[in-house]
Write a protein that holds these residues in place. Structure first.
Motif, PDB file in Angstrom:
ATOM      1  N   VAL A 134      -6.809   1.959  -1.496  1.00 23.67           N
ATOM      2  CA  VAL A 134      -7.905   1.593  -0.609  1.00 23.67           C
ATOM      3  C   VAL A 134      -7.415   0.428   0.244  1.00 23.67           C
ATOM      4  CG1 VAL A 134     -10.300   0.847  -0.433  1.00 23.67           C
ATOM      5  CG2 VAL A 134      -9.590   2.343  -2.321  1.00 23.67           C
ATOM      6  N   LEU A 135      -7.311   0.672   1.542  1.00 26.44           N
ATOM      7  CA  LEU A 135      -6.747  -0.300   2.463  1.00 26.44           C
ATOM      8  C   LEU A 135      -7.854  -1.137   3.092  1.00 26.44           C
ATOM      9  CD1 LEU A 135      -4.418   2.169   4.408  1.00 26.44           C
ATOM     10  CD2 LEU A 135      -3.881   0.909   2.316  1.00 26.44           C
ATOM     11  N   THR A 136      -7.754  -2.450   2.980  1.00 27.40           N
ATOM     12  CA  THR A 136      -8.733  -3.323   3.611  1.00 27.40           C
ATOM     13  C   THR A 136      -8.034  -4.368   4.472  1.00 27.40           C
ATOM     14  OG1 THR A 136      -8.864  -5.055   1.910  1.00 27.40           O
ATOM     15  CG2 THR A 136     -10.177  -3.075   1.547  1.00 27.40           C
ATOM     16  N   ALA A 137      -8.637  -4.679   5.588  1.00 25.77           N
ATOM     17  CA  ALA A 137      -8.206  -5.732   6.513  1.00 25.77           C
ATOM     18  C   ALA A 137      -9.216  -5.726   7.649  1.00 25.77           C
ATOM     19  CB  ALA A 137      -6.788  -5.490   7.045  1.00 25.77           C
ATOM     20  N   ARG A 138      -9.062  -6.631   8.584  1.00 29.83           N
ATOM     21  CA  ARG A 138     -10.027  -6.704   9.679  1.00 29.83           C
ATOM     22  C   ARG A 138      -9.747  -5.683  10.778  1.00 29.83           C
ATOM     23  NH1 ARG A 138      -9.523 -12.950  11.029  1.00 29.83           N
ATOM     24  NH2 ARG A 138      -7.356 -12.336  10.698  1.00 29.83           N
ATOM     25  N   ARG A 139      -8.484  -5.292  10.970  1.00 28.51           N
ATOM     26  CA  ARG A 139      -8.118  -4.442  12.109  1.00 28.51           C
ATOM     27  C   ARG A 139      -8.127  -2.970  11.706  1.00 28.51           C
ATOM     28  NH1 ARG A 139      -2.640  -7.497  13.771  1.00 28.51           N
ATOM     29  NH2 ARG A 139      -2.363  -7.201  11.525  1.00 28.51           N
ATOM     30  N   ALA A 140      -9.200  -2.289  12.068  1.00 30.42           N
ATOM     31  CA  ALA A 140      -9.380  -0.895  11.669  1.00 30.42           C
ATOM     32  C   ALA A 140      -8.286   0.005  12.219  1.00 30.42           C
ATOM     33  CB  ALA A 140     -10.748  -0.391  12.114  1.00 30.42           C
ATOM     34  N   ALA A 194       0.830  -1.206   0.000  1.00 28.41           N
ATOM     35  CA  ALA A 194       0.000   0.000   0.000  1.00 28.41           C
ATOM     36  C   ALA A 194       0.864   1.255   0.000  1.00 28.41           C
ATOM     37  CB  ALA A 194      -0.927  -0.012   1.213  1.00 28.41           C
ATOM     38  N   ARG A 195       1.891   1.283   0.841  1.00 28.60           N
ATOM     39  CA  ARG A 195       2.770   2.449   0.892  1.00 28.60           C
ATOM     40  C   ARG A 195       3.496   2.647  -0.435  1.00 28.60           C
ATOM     41  NH1 ARG A 195       3.674   0.557   6.466  1.00 28.60           N
ATOM     42  NH2 ARG A 195       5.346  -0.790   5.686  1.00 28.60           N
ATOM     43  N   ALA A 196       3.960   1.550  -1.038  1.00 31.31           N
ATOM     44  CA  ALA A 196       4.698   1.650  -2.294  1.00 31.31           C
ATOM     45  C   ALA A 196       3.803   2.135  -3.435  1.00 31.31           C
ATOM     46  CB  ALA A 196       5.321   0.299  -2.647  1.00 31.31           C
ATOM     47  N   LEU A 197       2.592   1.611  -3.520  1.00 34.01           N
ATOM     48  CA  LEU A 197       1.682   2.049  -4.581  1.00 34.01           C
ATOM     49  C   LEU A 197       1.284   3.510  -4.396  1.00 34.01           C
ATOM     50  CD1 LEU A 197      -0.638  -1.077  -4.918  1.00 34.01           C
ATOM     51  CD2 LEU A 197       1.114  -0.309  -6.538  1.00 34.01           C
ATOM     52  N   ALA A 198       1.107   3.935  -3.145  1.00 34.46           N
ATOM     53  CA  ALA A 198       0.790   5.346  -2.894  1.00 34.46           C
ATOM     54  C   ALA A 198       1.932   6.239  -3.345  1.00 34.46           C
ATOM     55  CB  ALA A 198       0.491   5.550  -1.408  1.00 34.46           C
ATOM     56  N   ARG A 199       3.172   5.826  -3.080  1.00 31.76           N
ATOM     57  CA  ARG A 199       4.319   6.608  -3.547  1.00 31.76           C
ATOM     58  C   ARG A 199       4.356   6.675  -5.063  1.00 31.76           C
ATOM     59  NH1 ARG A 199       7.043   3.754   0.630  1.00 31.76           N
ATOM     60  NH2 ARG A 199       7.890   2.268  -0.904  1.00 31.76           N
ATOM     61  N   ASP A 200       3.808   5.630  -5.714  1.00 29.87           N
ATOM     62  CA  ASP A 200       3.799   5.579  -7.172  1.00 29.87           C
ATOM     63  C   ASP A 200       2.618   6.340  -7.764  1.00 29.87           C
ATOM     64  OD1 ASP A 200       5.413   4.496  -9.305  1.00 29.87           O
ATOM     65  OD2 ASP A 200       3.723   3.187  -9.820  1.00 29.87           O
TER      66      ASP A 200
END
Length: 261
Positions: A41-47, A30-36
């Motif tokens: 859009v971040l998804t996972a169970r732990r908000a 996610a961090r790498a794609l944002a830099r690019d």
């Protein structure tokens, strides 16, 4: 969910959905794609963990949105997809390994859980977002599998079976989408030292989890995999990276690792 933002040129940002983005490889991707330049859009169970990753991205000048989600919950995935205005790239990263017992003593619940998150979760996300990916004109589906997709080893039967399933999902989807404006990329990491993967596998036993990497000169880290994924999705639309296996130099195979004292 908020509207997807635009770049400084006024053009809509390409949007990438990353599952399992709360830590480890998913957060690094996610961090790498944002830099690019992607809207991530971040998804996972732990908000709470997602919010932390989104804050890092924002402070670095990137753009991220948070959507707590369990990929094994089909209805929740459908509801998520219905709220997403656009999707150009889907990173099916959510996964995990539970237990190291030999098949004779393995817990069927562990096997079921691994298959549900690694394979069925990716199926749910892919099915729900395929219409948006098609509509983008250059949709990209990435499946994060593992070198365990191709090599079995003692104590790894359930995880290897699940990752074989991930590999089959990617390979079959590529065949079925042939001729459409879609790319299907599989990235299969070998030994990656992250804060949670081995700890979860060894059920919280820190000593056993750390022993996996003891003496290994330069295991991969999450940023190494993120770098590979970002490169693969940023190829021109006519270039598909079917399968990319990435291991540390010290690992020649799943069961052949160089260690130093």
């Amino acid at each position: 969910m908020a509207d997807i933002s635009t770049t400084d040129t006024g053009k809509p940002r390409r949007t990438a959905v990353v599952t399992g983005a709360s830590s480890g490889i998913g957060a690094a991707i996610a961090r790498a794609l944002a830099r690019d330049g992607f809207e991530v859009v971040l998804t996972a169970r732990r908000a709470d963990r997602l919010e932390g990753v989104a804050k890092e991205i924002s402070e670095a000048g990137g753009s991220a949105q948070v959507f707590p989600l369990d990929v094994t919950n089909r209805e929740a995935v459908r509801a998520f997809a219905a709220q997403l205005p656009t999707c150009d790239v889907l990173i099916n990263n959510a996964g995990g390994a539970y237990g190291t017992e030999h098949i004779e003593n393995a817990d069927p619940g562990d096997w079921r859980s691994m298959y549900e998150v690694n394979v069925v979760g990716a199926l749910h996300m892919t099915q729900a977002l395929l219409p948006s990916l098609r509509a983008s004109g250059d949709g990209v589906v990435v499946v994060i599998s593992s070198t365990a997709s191709f090599t079995c080893y003692e104590g790894g039967g359930g995880y290897s079976a699940a990752k074989h399933g991930s590999h089959v999902l990617a390979e079959t989807l590529r065949l079925e989408l042939c001729g459409e404006p879609m790319r299907v990329i599989e990235v299969a990491p070998g030994m990656v030292h992250t804060e949670e993967f081995s700890l979860n596998r060894y059920r919280g036993d820190l000593e056993r989890a750390d022993a996996v990497y003891t003496g290994v000169p330069g295991p991969l880290v999450a940023d190494d995999v993120a770098d590979v994924v970002t490169w693969a999705v940023s190829r021109p639309p006519h270039v598909n990276i079917d399968l990319l296996v990435v291991r540390p130099r010290a690992q020649a195979a799943q069961h052949r690792v160089h260690r130093v004292s």
